[in-house]
Design a protein around this motif. Structure first.
Motif, PDB file in Angstrom:
ATOM      1  N   UNK A 149       2.809  -2.138  -2.613  1.00 38.19           N
ATOM      2  CA  UNK A 149       4.172  -2.026  -2.091  1.00 38.19           C
ATOM      3  C   UNK A 149       4.363  -0.698  -1.354  1.00 38.19           C
ATOM      4  N   UNK A 150       3.811   0.376  -1.913  1.00 37.31           N
ATOM      5  CA  UNK A 150       3.944   1.689  -1.272  1.00 37.31           C
ATOM      6  C   UNK A 150       3.177   1.726   0.043  1.00 37.31           C
ATOM      7  N   UNK A 151       2.001   1.124   0.043  1.00 37.24           N
ATOM      8  CA  UNK A 151       1.234   1.055   1.282  1.00 37.24           C
ATOM      9  C   UNK A 151       1.946   0.197   2.317  1.00 37.24           C
ATOM     10  N   UNK A 152       2.581  -0.864   1.856  1.00 36.24           N
ATOM     11  CA  UNK A 152       3.294  -1.773   2.754  1.00 36.24           C
ATOM     12  C   UNK A 152       4.493  -1.086   3.398  1.00 36.24           C
ATOM     13  N   UNK A 153       5.075  -0.132   2.690  1.00 33.59           N
ATOM     14  CA  UNK A 153       6.210   0.599   3.260  1.00 33.59           C
ATOM     15  C   UNK A 153       5.759   1.533   4.388  1.00 33.59           C
ATOM     16  N   UNK A 154       4.467   1.887   4.388  1.00 35.44           N
ATOM     17  CA  UNK A 154       3.918   2.727   5.454  1.00 35.44           C
ATOM     18  C   UNK A 154       3.512   1.875   6.645  1.00 35.44           C
ATOM     19  N   UNK A 155       2.896   0.727   6.372  1.00 38.56           N
ATOM     20  CA  UNK A 155       2.460  -0.167   7.448  1.00 38.56           C
ATOM     21  C   UNK A 155       2.480  -1.604   6.937  1.00 38.56           C
ATOM     22  N   UNK A 156       3.496  -2.351   7.366  1.00 39.65           N
ATOM     23  CA  UNK A 156       3.660  -3.733   6.890  1.00 39.65           C
ATOM     24  C   UNK A 156       2.880  -4.730   7.742  1.00 39.65           C
ATOM     25  N   UNK A 157       2.114  -4.233   8.702  1.00 43.39           N
ATOM     26  CA  UNK A 157       1.395  -5.133   9.612  1.00 43.39           C
ATOM     27  C   UNK A 157      -0.072  -5.308   9.226  1.00 43.39           C
ATOM     28  N   UNK A 158      -0.467  -4.788   8.089  1.00 42.75           N
ATOM     29  CA  UNK A 158      -1.871  -4.887   7.679  1.00 42.75           C
ATOM     30  C   UNK A 158      -2.097  -6.184   6.896  1.00 42.75           C
ATOM     31  N   UNK A 159      -3.069  -6.920   7.316  1.00 43.21           N
ATOM     32  CA  UNK A 159      -3.368  -8.214   6.709  1.00 43.21           C
ATOM     33  C   UNK A 159      -3.688  -8.084   5.225  1.00 43.21           C
ATOM     34  N   UNK A 160      -4.594  -7.177   4.882  1.00 44.82           N
ATOM     35  CA  UNK A 160      -5.099  -7.117   3.507  1.00 44.82           C
ATOM     36  C   UNK A 160      -3.986  -6.833   2.512  1.00 44.82           C
ATOM     37  N   UNK A 161      -3.043  -5.966   2.894  1.00 47.03           N
ATOM     38  CA  UNK A 161      -1.930  -5.655   1.987  1.00 47.03           C
ATOM     39  C   UNK A 161      -1.092  -6.905   1.731  1.00 47.03           C
ATOM     40  N   UNK A 162      -0.710  -7.579   2.785  1.00 46.30           N
ATOM     41  CA  UNK A 162       0.117  -8.782   2.632  1.00 46.30           C
ATOM     42  C   UNK A 162      -0.624  -9.871   1.869  1.00 46.30           C
ATOM     43  N   UNK A 163      -1.893 -10.020   2.156  1.00 48.02           N
ATOM     44  CA  UNK A 163      -2.659 -11.043   1.444  1.00 48.02           C
ATOM     45  C   UNK A 163      -2.743 -10.723  -0.044  1.00 48.02           C
ATOM     46  N   UNK A 164      -3.090  -9.488  -0.368  1.00 45.68           N
ATOM     47  CA  UNK A 164      -3.246  -9.124  -1.779  1.00 45.68           C
ATOM     48  C   UNK A 164      -1.921  -9.228  -2.529  1.00 45.68           C
ATOM     49  N   UNK A 165      -0.824  -8.844  -1.892  1.00 47.29           N
ATOM     50  CA  UNK A 165       0.478  -8.984  -2.542  1.00 47.29           C
ATOM     51  C   UNK A 165       0.795 -10.456  -2.789  1.00 47.29           C
ATOM     52  N   UNK A 166       0.516 -11.304  -1.804  1.00 50.50           N
ATOM     53  CA  UNK A 166       0.734 -12.741  -1.992  1.00 50.50           C
ATOM     54  C   UNK A 166      -0.148 -13.298  -3.093  1.00 50.50           C
ATOM     55  N   UNK A 167      -1.392 -12.837  -3.137  1.00 49.29           N
ATOM     56  CA  UNK A 167      -2.341 -13.303  -4.148  1.00 49.29           C
ATOM     57  C   UNK A 167      -1.890 -12.906  -5.556  1.00 49.29           C
ATOM     58  N   UNK A 168      -1.466 -11.635  -5.690  1.00 49.73           N
ATOM     59  CA  UNK A 168      -1.028 -11.156  -7.013  1.00 49.73           C
ATOM     60  C   UNK A 168       0.240 -11.878  -7.455  1.00 49.73           C
ATOM     61  N   UNK A 169       1.219 -12.003  -6.554  1.00 49.89           N
ATOM     62  CA  UNK A 169       2.460 -12.688  -6.914  1.00 49.89           C
ATOM     63  C   UNK A 169       2.187 -14.129  -7.335  1.00 49.89           C
ATOM     64  N   UNK A 170       1.288 -14.795  -6.648  1.00 45.92           N
ATOM     65  CA  UNK A 170       1.040 -16.204  -6.959  1.00 45.92           C
ATOM     66  C   UNK A 170       0.101 -16.404  -8.131  1.00 45.92           C
ATOM     67  N   UNK A 171      -1.019 -15.729  -8.132  1.00 48.05           N
ATOM     68  CA  UNK A 171      -2.063 -15.968  -9.124  1.00 48.05           C
ATOM     69  C   UNK A 171      -1.779 -15.319 -10.463  1.00 48.05           C
ATOM     70  N   UNK A 172      -1.171 -14.129 -10.438  1.00 44.28           N
ATOM     71  CA  UNK A 172      -1.023 -13.364 -11.677  1.00 44.28           C
ATOM     72  C   UNK A 172       0.417 -13.306 -12.197  1.00 44.28           C
ATOM     73  N   UNK A 173       1.380 -13.350 -11.303  1.00 45.61           N
ATOM     74  CA  UNK A 173       2.767 -13.192 -11.732  1.00 45.61           C
ATOM     75  C   UNK A 173       3.568 -14.489 -11.632  1.00 45.61           C
ATOM     76  N   UNK A 174       2.965 -15.523 -11.079  1.00 43.55           N
ATOM     77  CA  UNK A 174       3.597 -16.843 -10.955  1.00 43.55           C
ATOM     78  C   UNK A 174       4.933 -16.778 -10.211  1.00 43.55           C
ATOM     79  N   UNK A 175       5.053 -15.845  -9.306  1.00 45.98           N
ATOM     80  CA  UNK A 175       6.241 -15.750  -8.461  1.00 45.98           C
ATOM     81  C   UNK A 175       5.874 -16.391  -7.125  1.00 45.98           C
ATOM     82  N   UNK A 176       5.998 -17.733  -7.077  1.00 50.40           N
ATOM     83  CA  UNK A 176       5.495 -18.473  -5.923  1.00 50.40           C
ATOM     84  C   UNK A 176       6.320 -18.226  -4.656  1.00 50.40           C
ATOM     85  N   UNK A 177       7.571 -17.888  -4.825  1.00 52.50           N
ATOM     86  CA  UNK A 177       8.418 -17.627  -3.660  1.00 52.50           C
ATOM     87  C   UNK A 177       7.938 -16.384  -2.912  1.00 52.50           C
ATOM     88  N   UNK A 178       7.687 -15.321  -3.665  1.00 52.09           N
ATOM     89  CA  UNK A 178       7.200 -14.094  -3.020  1.00 52.09           C
ATOM     90  C   UNK A 178       5.758 -14.264  -2.550  1.00 52.09           C
TER      91      UNK A 178
END
Length: 647
Positions: free
Chosen positions: A528-557
């Motif tokens: 999240x902190x890295x995303x606040x610096x640059x929200x256009x990086x693929x790996x950050x968005x992918x990993x956040x989506x992966x963590x929200x879905x796979x580990x936190x079961x927050x499918x919307x995020x």
């Protein structure tokens, strides 16, 4: 007093051989310090002869950085020495032995030329010329220029200047030829290093002190001025002018955080340090970066002492302009060869460097040599003169040979000199970096941890000296990670860099690599902190989506960030598959099928994608297509049990 006949007869051979012997132990040395910039990591040099055109037509650091990165004021244009490295690479590859050998030979030729020029000036006795050249050859302050291969720019510049001086001293015969040769030598000197331009004034001034006729002074002036004008024109074409824009980075402009008073007081302190190193060349170090040289104010005695010495020397030099006493020329020689590297007019990137004394130190050798020669001429002091010559010569030789060993490679140099420059941010950073690299190579866990602990000590010191030093934070983060420290200890160092320099690629690379490990919630916090610096990086968005879905079961995020990842990188297989899983879990099978069809089109051999596609199609009651997809999955991965859909 006269030296033995054999010494006079073989003076040049003695000087040449002694110089080779003093620096012979550099032949086993490797590359060190700035050799990476001009040799080992220089893309133009590694092209051999094909790269010479680029070397001649770009700023000197472009071959290393890949673009014109003028780190220091005014940029650098020194193509000749870099071109010689390209030639070496063409015929010998990366061979430090050859490079060191060439440096030694060139230095030996410089020493011989000093003897020849002094001898032919007709104002210096042969014995005095020999003593001066000998003292110059042995002086340990030259080890940085000779033992460090990159120092060839200093050696070549002085070599060609001395050749020009030699031609001008022989100007009585074949005048067109000798003046042309002098002009060519001067041009090559400036192509080696810009500050050779000082000899546009110094060479005619030398002839003035030698009481040569005005016509000869004018011709000598033209022989130096014409190549200087040509050099400036070429430099302008390559670098776009002589604009001097001071860097705001402490490591490229050590005065950036000082007041004007502190700046000039500290500059004067460095001049006094140079004088001390000429008299007593110990200890020697490559590192005079902030704050090995301390910030000094006018409340210190040292700037005032320097001013007194400078005023006295200027008074003496100006006085000799009238009576044309040749010894006065050597004061002007020191001023002319030093002033451009003194920080007085523009920052040179560091407080001082020993290699900047490569030319000016000849004035010191002249003064010391004259003094010893005077003692030798006095019957009552002959023994004292010999004693001084032997003691100084031996002390210089031992120190130079010993110092050459420190230039063995980066590890030896950095870990040795940090003990001298203990308050230098750069020295501590580089020593820590070398210890970190050595630790990574260790298979023995105990030795690895000891090296990492020592690396951390130096890197902590570097950050303490210079809190916003990006290189130190980067290496410290690496060291902490290698020591298995938690993310909350490691990541702040990468984040501090990215907050200051959002495009710092090494910090991004290391931060994202480090975040592959750790607990999902903790990793998410840093993403999240890295995303606040640059929200256009693929790996950050992918990993956040992966963590929200796979580990936190927050499918919307999960869906939100995975969609953003795919927008950034539409062909990402892993993002498309994960988004398909999110759609499947939320029973949006049509959307899931759409994503999975993209995957199998991009990667037809992906068995798991075919399998998931079959399941989604089955959920949509498209039985035939579902069965085909499942059969394809089994075909691609026979180990997976074949699924047969019952109609």
């Amino acid at each position: 007093m006269k030296f033995p006949n054999w010494v006079q007869k073989y003076s040049q051979a003695i000087l040449f051989i002694l110089t080779l012997l003093i620096y012979a132990n550099t032949l086993t040395n490797e590359y060190a310090l700035d050799d990476a910039i001009v040799i080992t990591e220089n893309n133009y040099v590694k092209q051999g002869i094909e790269g010479i055109d680029d070397i001649l037509s770009t700023e000197s650091f472009t071959g290393f950085f890949g673009f014109d990165k003028q780190l220091v004021a005014g940029g650098r244009y020194r193509p000749l020495s870099i071109a010689t490295f390209a030639l070496e690479h063409e015929f010998f590859g990366q061979n430090p032995f050859i490079s060191h050998l060439i440096n030694i030979l060139l230095y030996a030729f410089v020493v011989v030329l000093i003897f020849q020029v002094l001898q032919k000036s007709s104002r210096v006795a042969t014995e005095a010329a020999f003593i001066i050249a000998l003292l110059y050859a042995l002086h340990p302050i030259h080890t940085e220029a000779v033992a460090n291969i990159k120092g060839r720019d200093e050696i070549l510049a002085f070599l060609f200047v001395l050749l020009a001086a030699k031609w001008l001293l022989y100007s009585q015969k074949n005048k067109f030829l000798v003046y042309s040769a002098a002009a060519i030598s001067m041009f090559l000197a400036m192509l080696s290093k810009e500050h050779a331009i000082a000899f546009v004034v110094l060479l005619p001034l030398c002839l003035y002190y030698l009481k040569r006729p005005k016509s000869e002074l004018i011709r000598a002036g033209l022989a130096t001025l014409i190549p200087a004008a040509l050099f400036i024109l070429i430099r302008y074409q390559v670098l776009g002018g002589m604009q001097i824009q001071e860097s705001s980075a402490l490591m490229n402009n050590p005065f950036v955080d000082m007041t004007t008073g502190e700046k000039y007081a500290t500059i004067l302190l460095t001049w006094l340090w140079y004088l001390r190193l000429l008299i007593v060349p110990h200890p020697l170090t490559y590192d005079y970066y902030p704050y090995h040289v301390p910030i000094t104010g006018w409340d210190s005695i040292y700037p005032w002492l320097t001013l007194i010495i400078v005023i006295a020397l200027l008074f003496f030099a100006v006085k000799t302009l009238i009576n044309r006493k040749f010894y006065g020329f050597w004061v002007w020689f020191f001023i002319g060869t030093f002033i451009l590297m003194s920080n007085l007019f523009f920052p040179i990137g560091t407080f001082m460097n020993e290699r900047f004394m490569f030319m000016p130190s000849l004035s010191f050798s002249v003064a010391l040599g004259y003094g010893i020669h005077w003692l030798l001429k006095q019957k009552t002091y002959t023994r004292a003169g010999f004693a001084v010559l032997i003691i100084v010569g031996l002390a210089y030789s031992v120190k130079a040979i010993d110092r050459n060993r420190d230039w063995k490679n980066d590890f030896t140099l950095f870990t040795h000199d940090v003990q001298i420059s203990e308050n230098s941010a750069k020295g501590n950073c580089l020593a820590g970096g070398q210890l970190y690299e050595k630790a990574i190579e260790q298979s023995n866990t105990s030795q690895k941890q000891d090296l990492l602990q020592l690396a951390r000590k130096y890197l902590e010191k570097a950050i303490d000296i210079h809190p916003t030093y990006n290189d130190a934070h980067l290496l410290y983060g690496n060291t902490l990670f290698a020591s298995d420290e938690p993310l909350n200890e490691v990541m702040p160092h990468y984040l501090s860099i990215l907050n200051r320099a959002p495009r710092h690629q090494s910090a991004w690379k290391n931060a994202l690599a480090v975040l592959q490990k750790g607990k999902p919630k903790n990793r998410l916090q840093w993403y999240k902190k890295l995303n606040s610096i640059d929200s256009t990086r693929f790996e950050i968005n992918y990993q956040m989506g992966n963590i929200y879905g796979k580990h936190l079961n927050d499918l919307k995020k999960a869906e939100k960030y995975l969609k953003r990842a795919i927008q950034i990188k539409p062909g990402s297989i892993k993002a498309l598959k994960d988004l398909a899983v999110v759609y499947g879990l939320t029973r949006r099978y049509k959307a899931s099928v759409s994503q999975l069809r993209k995957v199998v089109k991009l990667k037809p051999e992906d068995a798991s994608a075919w399998y998931n596609l079959g399941l989604s199609l089955n959920a949509m009651k498209q039985i035939d297509e579902a069965q085909k997809a499942l059969d394809k999955a089994h075909e691609l991965n026979p180990e997976q049990k074949r699924v047969v859909i019952r109609k």
